[in-house]
Design a protein around this motif. Structure first.
Motif: not given
Length: 304
Positions: A167-171, A264-268
């Motif tokens: 799977q793809e894991e988001e950090f 809520p980080l505004d970042y890719p």
């Protein structure tokens, strides 16, 4: 010499691995159910066969000599091939295989449901999860020290290895819900200036992702703790000791219960791929093929 080695009982190599695991003859004898004198005699037999000293005492521990370290790798390979033969020859469904990984915490979150399903199909096959040093998984696979590797990385390419995506894991960046940034509708990397940061140990993929962003935006922060455990980092953040950066999978429960907040980080998105890998020339047994298929959502073979 070669004929002598080939004729030797595999139990000698199992004893060798057990002594290396516990770094103590007495503990190894307890685990194996042997008298300590038997364990000592088996190690001495190996030393006579190879003509080298295998262990040396260091700070009350029995540590492998350089020659012993080489023999340990061969012993692990011999035992693994023997177990593999029990699975493959005559359709047997007993034996074991080993998963090597540096990502033991993520393993502990992701694998148990799959292990339960696999166990129902293959109750006589055991799986060992071995912790490896950072970036050591590929070497261990190529050296035959483990059967499968569990990695979290960008998509990799190696002609000697096959990679299967789980799977793809988001950090995510997380903190206590009481943290000042947690109440904001959105933040940018520069808002982390002056923050107390909790980091995993230097060199890991997780930390590298976070540090790359902080460096790129010249964020000045205070490194509060460096901890080689996602669980401990999570607990420290939960108790208000700072901001940290973790795989989303490891904090899902705490986010749902409100113990932690994702900033809520505004970042890719920070994303890496969770993968299983194995040697390209390795013929996987039917149970191992099923295990890979189970995790990677391919169509597995029918159980034997």
């Amino acid at each position: 010499m070669i004929e002598g080695v080939l004729s030797m009982d595999l139990s000698l190599y199992k004893t060798l691995l057990e002594v290396a695991k516990w770094q103590n003859f007495t503990k190894a004898s307890e685990k194996l159910g042997y008298a300590q004198s038997s364990v000592t005699a088996q190690i001495q037999k190996l030393e006579m066969e190879y003509g080298v000293e295998i262990f040396e005492r260091f700070d009350k521990k029995m540590m492998p000599t350089p020659a012993g370290q080489i023999l340990l790798r061969y012993a692990a390979k011999l035992i693994r091939v023997f177990e593999e033969s029990k699975i493959n020859v005559a359709g047997q469904t007993t034996g074991s295989f080993t998963i090597g990984t540096h990502e033991t915490t993520l393993c502990s979150y992701m694998l148990p449901p799959f292990l339960g399903t696999f166990k129902r199909c293959y109750p006589q096959i055991s799986i060992a999860i071995t912790e490896l040093l950072e970036n050591d998984t590929f070497r261990a696979l190529k050296a035959g020290e483990c059967d499968l590797g569990f990695i979290v990385d960008r998509v990799r390419h190696d002609p000697d290895l096959i990679f299967e995506t789980i799977q793809e894991e988001e950090f995510v960046v997380v903190a206590s819900p009481d943290h000042p940034l947690a109440s904001r509708d959105a933040i940018v990397p520069e808002d982390l200036n002056g923050c107390e940061i909790l980091m995993s140990i230097s060199g890991g993929k997780c930390r590298n992702l976070f540090e790359d962003m902080l460096r790129k935006h010249r964020v000045k922060y205070r490194l509060t703790y460096e901890i080689n455990s996602f669980e401990t980092l999570k607990k420290c953040a939960l108790h208000g000791l700072g901001v940290t950066f973790l795989p989303r999978t490891t904090v899902t429960s705490e986010i749902q219960t409100g113990q932690l907040a994702i900033l809520p980080l505004d970042y890719p998105d920070f994303k890496l791929t969770v993968q299983l890998c194995y040697h390209a020339k390795r013929q996987l047994s039917v149970p191992m093929t099923n295990f890979v298929g189970l995790l990677c959502k391919t169509t597995p073979h029918e159980p034997l």
